[in-house]
Design a protein around this motif. Structure first.
Motif, PDB file in Angstrom:
ATOM      1  N   ILE A  36       0.844  -1.205   0.000  1.00 19.05           N
ATOM      2  CA  ILE A  36       0.000   0.000   0.000  1.00 19.05           C
ATOM      3  C   ILE A  36       0.873   1.246   0.000  1.00 19.05           C
ATOM      4  O   ILE A  36       0.528   2.255  -0.610  1.00 19.05           O
ATOM      5  N   ALA A  37       1.989   1.164   0.673  1.00 16.56           N
ATOM      6  CA  ALA A  37       2.944   2.278   0.711  1.00 16.56           C
ATOM      7  C   ALA A  37       4.294   1.745   0.244  1.00 16.56           C
ATOM      8  O   ALA A  37       4.702   0.655   0.639  1.00 16.56           O
ATOM      9  N   PRO A  38       4.963   2.519  -0.600  1.00 15.49           N
ATOM     10  CA  PRO A  38       6.281   2.057  -1.046  1.00 15.49           C
ATOM     11  C   PRO A  38       7.295   2.139   0.087  1.00 15.49           C
ATOM     12  O   PRO A  38       7.203   3.002   0.954  1.00 15.49           O
ATOM     13  N   ALA A  39       8.247   1.240   0.068  1.00 19.03           N
ATOM     14  CA  ALA A  39       9.320   1.279   1.065  1.00 19.03           C
ATOM     15  C   ALA A  39      10.199   2.486   0.750  1.00 19.03           C
ATOM     16  O   ALA A  39      10.532   2.731  -0.406  1.00 19.03           O
ATOM     17  N   ARG A  75      -4.916  -1.453  -1.384  1.00 15.30           N
ATOM     18  CA  ARG A  75      -3.937  -2.210  -2.161  1.00 15.30           C
ATOM     19  C   ARG A  75      -4.226  -2.040  -3.659  1.00 15.30           C
ATOM     20  O   ARG A  75      -3.310  -1.840  -4.458  1.00 15.30           O
ATOM     21  N   GLU A  76      -5.505  -2.116  -4.028  1.00 13.74           N
ATOM     22  CA  GLU A  76      -5.911  -1.950  -5.424  1.00 13.74           C
ATOM     23  C   GLU A  76      -5.555  -0.548  -5.932  1.00 13.74           C
ATOM     24  O   GLU A  76      -5.038  -0.391  -7.034  1.00 13.74           O
ATOM     25  N   TYR A  77      -5.818   0.466  -5.126  1.00 10.75           N
ATOM     26  CA  TYR A  77      -5.509   1.844  -5.515  1.00 10.75           C
ATOM     27  C   TYR A  77      -4.000   2.019  -5.699  1.00 10.75           C
ATOM     28  O   TYR A  77      -3.544   2.577  -6.699  1.00 10.75           O
ATOM     29  N   ALA A  78      -3.213   1.520  -4.739  1.00 10.26           N
ATOM     30  CA  ALA A  78      -1.757   1.653  -4.820  1.00 10.26           C
ATOM     31  C   ALA A  78      -1.214   0.900  -6.038  1.00 10.26           C
ATOM     32  O   ALA A  78      -0.327   1.404  -6.739  1.00 10.26           O
ATOM     33  N   ALA A  79      -1.755  -0.276  -6.301  1.00 17.72           N
ATOM     34  CA  ALA A  79      -1.308  -1.057  -7.461  1.00 17.72           C
ATOM     35  C   ALA A  79      -1.637  -0.320  -8.755  1.00 17.72           C
ATOM     36  O   ALA A  79      -0.820  -0.286  -9.683  1.00 17.72           O
ATOM     37  N   ARG A  82       0.891   2.506  -9.107  1.00 12.42           N
ATOM     38  CA  ARG A  82       2.214   1.996  -9.506  1.00 12.42           C
ATOM     39  C   ARG A  82       2.218   1.517 -10.958  1.00 12.42           C
ATOM     40  O   ARG A  82       3.218   1.620 -11.653  1.00 12.42           O
ATOM     41  N   ALA A  83       1.096   0.968 -11.404  1.00 21.58           N
ATOM     42  CA  ALA A  83       1.001   0.445 -12.768  1.00 21.58           C
ATOM     43  C   ALA A  83       0.808   1.561 -13.788  1.00 21.58           C
ATOM     44  O   ALA A  83       0.736   1.289 -14.985  1.00 21.58           O
ATOM     45  N   GLY A  84       0.694   2.787 -13.302  1.00 19.15           N
ATOM     46  CA  GLY A  84       0.538   3.908 -14.219  1.00 19.15           C
ATOM     47  C   GLY A  84      -0.888   4.124 -14.677  1.00 19.15           C
ATOM     48  O   GLY A  84      -1.119   4.679 -15.748  1.00 19.15           O
ATOM     49  N   ALA A  85      -1.852   3.683 -13.853  1.00 16.68           N
ATOM     50  CA  ALA A  85      -3.257   3.894 -14.207  1.00 16.68           C
ATOM     51  C   ALA A  85      -3.489   5.384 -14.426  1.00 16.68           C
ATOM     52  O   ALA A  85      -2.934   6.220 -13.725  1.00 16.68           O
ATOM     53  N   ASP A  86      -4.298   5.691 -15.417  1.00 17.03           N
ATOM     54  CA  ASP A  86      -4.536   7.105 -15.691  1.00 17.03           C
ATOM     55  C   ASP A  86      -5.469   7.705 -14.650  1.00 17.03           C
ATOM     56  O   ASP A  86      -6.039   6.994 -13.812  1.00 17.03           O
ATOM     57  N   ASP A  87      -5.594   9.012 -14.695  1.00 21.27           N
ATOM     58  CA  ASP A  87      -6.404   9.723 -13.709  1.00 21.27           C
ATOM     59  C   ASP A  87      -7.845   9.227 -13.686  1.00 21.27           C
ATOM     60  O   ASP A  87      -8.457   9.152 -12.626  1.00 21.27           O
ATOM     61  N   GLU A  88      -8.398   8.875 -14.840  1.00 19.99           N
ATOM     62  CA  GLU A  88      -9.787   8.407 -14.895  1.00 19.99           C
ATOM     63  C   GLU A  88      -9.961   7.105 -14.118  1.00 19.99           C
ATOM     64  O   GLU A  88     -10.961   6.923 -13.422  1.00 19.99           O
ATOM     65  N   GLN A  89      -8.998   6.207 -14.236  1.00 15.94           N
ATOM     66  CA  GLN A  89      -9.089   4.929 -13.518  1.00 15.94           C
ATOM     67  C   GLN A  89      -8.996   5.142 -12.007  1.00 15.94           C
ATOM     68  O   GLN A  89      -9.746   4.547 -11.246  1.00 15.94           O
ATOM     69  N   ARG A  90      -8.056   5.981 -11.589  1.00 14.84           N
ATOM     70  CA  ARG A  90      -7.924   6.251 -10.154  1.00 14.84           C
ATOM     71  C   ARG A  90      -9.140   7.001  -9.639  1.00 14.84           C
ATOM     72  O   ARG A  90      -9.627   6.741  -8.537  1.00 14.84           O
TER      73      ARG A  90
END
Length: 129
Positions: A36-39, A75-79, A82-90
């Protein structure tokens, strides 16, 4: 992610980060373990060092958790991020959670209204004695 700011002059240890955010060290480690949070980067001493970006991300996680977002959803939001989901997806993820929060808020309001009616009834009874 539009992140809250947590201004610091220099990177801080995990203990200082936890204090700044009002959470425990174990909570930070859990969020990192769950993805959820990057190290954060580590200092020459091998200890985690949290910079403003790390703290901002964690502050965002704290906010989402405070609204009742589940660990799975975080977890889904963070993934997605990280995967580069565009603003619409987030945005879609956040809107879905927003609707859930509004439904819970309405339910709590109904329960609070009932509680206040019950308190008022008891107060009328007590005052009438």
């Amino acid at each position: 992610m539009l992140l809250p700011t947590v201004p610091i002059a220099d990177p801080v240890t995990i203990s200082a980060a936890a204090d700044l955010l009002g959470i425990t060290v174990d909570t930070i480690r859990y969020y990192e373990k769950e993805g959820i949070a990057p190290a954060p980067d580590r200092g020459p001493d091998g200890w985690r060092r949290y910079d403003e970006h790390d703290l901002a991300w964690l502050a965002g996680v704290v906010m989402l958790r405070g609204t009742g977002m589940s660990v799975a959803e975080m977890r889904e939001y963070a993934a997605a991020y990280r995967a580069g989901a565009d603003d619409e997806q987030r945005l879609a993820l956040l809107r879905r959670h927003h609707e859930t929060v509004l439904r819970r808020q309405a339910e709590v309001r109904r329960h609070l209204d009932a509680l206040e009616r019950k308190i008022a009834a008891y107060e009328r009874q007590v005052d009438g004695r």
